[in-house]
Scaffold this active site. Structure first.
Site, short mmCIF file in Angstrom:
data_model
loop_
_atom_site.label_atom_id
_atom_site.label_comp_id
_atom_site.label_asym_id
_atom_site.label_seq_id
_atom_site.Cartn_x
_atom_site.Cartn_y
_atom_site.Cartn_z
N ASP A 45 53.25 43.40 56.18
CA ASP A 45 53.98 42.91 55.02
C ASP A 45 53.36 41.60 54.54
O ASP A 45 53.51 40.56 55.18
CB ASP A 45 55.46 42.70 55.38
N PHE A 46 52.67 41.65 53.40
CA PHE A 46 52.01 40.46 52.88
C PHE A 46 53.00 39.48 52.27
O PHE A 46 52.61 38.38 51.88
CB PHE A 46 50.94 40.85 51.85
N ALA A 69 47.09 43.64 47.90
CA ALA A 69 47.24 42.55 46.93
C ALA A 69 48.50 42.76 46.10
O ALA A 69 49.02 43.87 45.99
CB ALA A 69 46.02 42.47 46.00
N TYR A 108 38.75 41.55 48.50
CA TYR A 108 38.49 41.90 47.11
C TYR A 108 39.16 40.91 46.16
O TYR A 108 40.32 40.53 46.35
CB TYR A 108 38.99 43.32 46.81
N THR A 110 38.80 39.51 41.70
CA THR A 110 38.98 40.10 40.38
C THR A 110 38.30 39.30 39.28
O THR A 110 38.03 38.09 39.43
CB THR A 110 40.50 40.16 40.08
N TYR A 134 48.43 35.61 38.27
CA TYR A 134 47.67 36.59 39.06
C TYR A 134 46.26 36.07 39.33
O TYR A 134 45.81 36.05 40.49
CB TYR A 134 47.61 37.93 38.32
N LYS A 138 44.60 34.94 42.99
CA LYS A 138 43.40 35.60 43.53
C LYS A 138 42.29 34.58 43.77
O LYS A 138 41.55 34.67 44.75
CB LYS A 138 42.93 36.70 42.58
#
Length: 299
Positions: A45-46, A69, A108, A110, A134, A138
Site C-alpha cells: 500500500d503506497f 504510482a 518510472y 513522466t 502530479y 513525480k
C-alpha cells in the site's frame, strides 16, 4: 535472482510480469493483493509507505522495479498529500532499502516533470518545472530515488497505453464505436508509448553488462498530437477489423477542453541517450500502435 514488481495491476506492471519472467522468479504486489487475472499476490500500500521496508525485508528481492504510482492527474490537484505519499515518499523508502541492501532499483517517471514550453525534445538534463501536483510529486520521487545513493535506473516515459487498462487508446476505441464525430485536443504534442515497449526495454536494460545508474527517456520515437494519435488509432483499427468505420475526428484546442490540472503542451522526450547507452533501437510510435491494435484484434 528474484525480481519484485510494485504495481502489478498497472498498464506497465502487467507487461513487466511478462517481460521480466526470463530473469528469474517475479513477485508482484498490488494494493488489493489480487492480480488482474484473479491470482493472489503480495500486498503493498503506497498510501502507507512506512510499511514497505517490512515487506522488502521479508521478500529479500535481488531487483526491485517500481511501477506503482498515483496517476490520477486531475484528482491529484484535490489530493496532493496522497499523490506525494505514493509518488515521492514511497519510492524514497524503497530506494533507501535498496541502497542499504545493494539492490538495483528501476523507477518510472513522466514527461509531466517538464513545463511543456519546449520546442525541441527534452534531454534528461533539462531543468524540470512541473505544472501541477502530479508532475511535482513525480519529480520529488525521482529526487528521492537519486538521494538514496543506490544503483538506480529512472525511466521517464509519456503517453502510455496498452490493450488493457484505462488509457486513451481504449477510450477512443470505445467512444469511436458509439459516435460518428469526436473532438480531440490538437495542441498538445507527445509520443504515444506502449506499455509493452517500456517493459521490454526495462528487461533489456537490467541484463546490460554494465552497471549503469542514472536517468533515461524511454518512449517510442517520433511525435504527434492527441488528435493525430486518435486518427491513427481509428485508421489502424479499421484496417485490422477492430472497428467497422472511423468517426470524424475534429481538432480542438486545450482551451476548449478544460481540465483541473494543466497539461504540458510539449511532451516530446529525447530518447537518444537510452538507445546509445543500452544499444536499443526504439521504434516509431506508429509501429507500436500497430502492434497493440493487432493484439486487440487477435484477442
Amino acid at each position: 535472482m528474484t525480481v519484485l514488481v510494485f504495481g502489478g495491476n498497472g498498464q506497465v506492471g502487467r507487461e513487466l510480469l511478462r517481460a521480466l519472467a526470463p530473469l528469474g522468479p517475479v513477485i508482484a504486489t498490488t494494493r488489493s493483493g489480487t492480480l488482474a487475472d484473479g491470482r493472489a499476490c503480495e500486498v503493498a500500500d503506497f498510501d502507507s509507505p512506512e510499511g514497505l521496508p517490512t515487506l522488502l525485508d521479508r521478500l529479500q528481492p535481488s531487483i526491485v522495479v517500481n511501477a506503482a504510482a498515483y496517476t490520477a492527474v486531475d484528482k491529484a490537484e484535490q489530493e496532493p498529500e496522497a499523490a506525494f505519499r505514493a509518488n515521492a515518499q514511497a519510492p524514497g523508502v524503497i530506494a533507501q532499502w535498496c541502497a542499504a541492501h545493494d539492490v538495483p532499483m528501476v523507477h518510472y517517471s513522466t514527461d509531466y516533470v517538464f513545463d511543456g514550453q519546449g520546442t525541441a525534445p527534452y534531454a534528461e538534463d533539462h531543468a524540470t518545472a512541473p505544472l501541477g501536483v502530479y508532475g511535482s510529486s513525480k519529480r520529488d520521487g525521482e529526487e528521492a530515488v537519486r538521494a538514496a545513493g543506490g544503483r538506480h535506473l529512472i525511466f521517464r516515459t509519456a503517453w502510455v497505453y496498452a490493450s488493457h487498462g484505462s488509457n486513451f487508446l481504449r477510450t477512443m476505441l470505445r467512444v469511436g464505436a458509439e459516435r460518428d464525430e469526436l473532438r480531440v485536443v490538437a495542441d498538445q504534442i507527445g509520443t504515444p508509448t506502449p506499455a509493452a515497449l517500456i517493459a521490454d526495454v526495462t528487461a533489456q536494460a537490467l541484463q546490460h553488462p554494465g552497471q549503469l545508474s542514472g536517468t533515461w527517456h524511454l518512449t517510442a520515437s517520433g511525435q504527434t498530437s492527441w488528435h493525430g494519435f486518435a486518427e491513427a488509432i481509428f485508421a489502424e483499427a479499421v484496417a485490422a477489423g477492430v472497428l467497422a468505420k472511423a468517426p470524424n475526428v475534429q481538432a480542438i484546442s486545450s482551451a476548449e477542453y478544460p481540465t483541473s490540472a494543466k497539461r504540458p503542451a510539449w511532451s516530446v522526450l529525447d530518447n537518444r541517450k537510452l538507445q546509445r547507452d543500452f544499444g536499443i533501437t526504439l521504434p516509431a510510435w506508429r509501429e507500436g500502435l500497430r502492434h497493440v491494435i493487432a493484439e486487440i484484434a487477435n484477442a
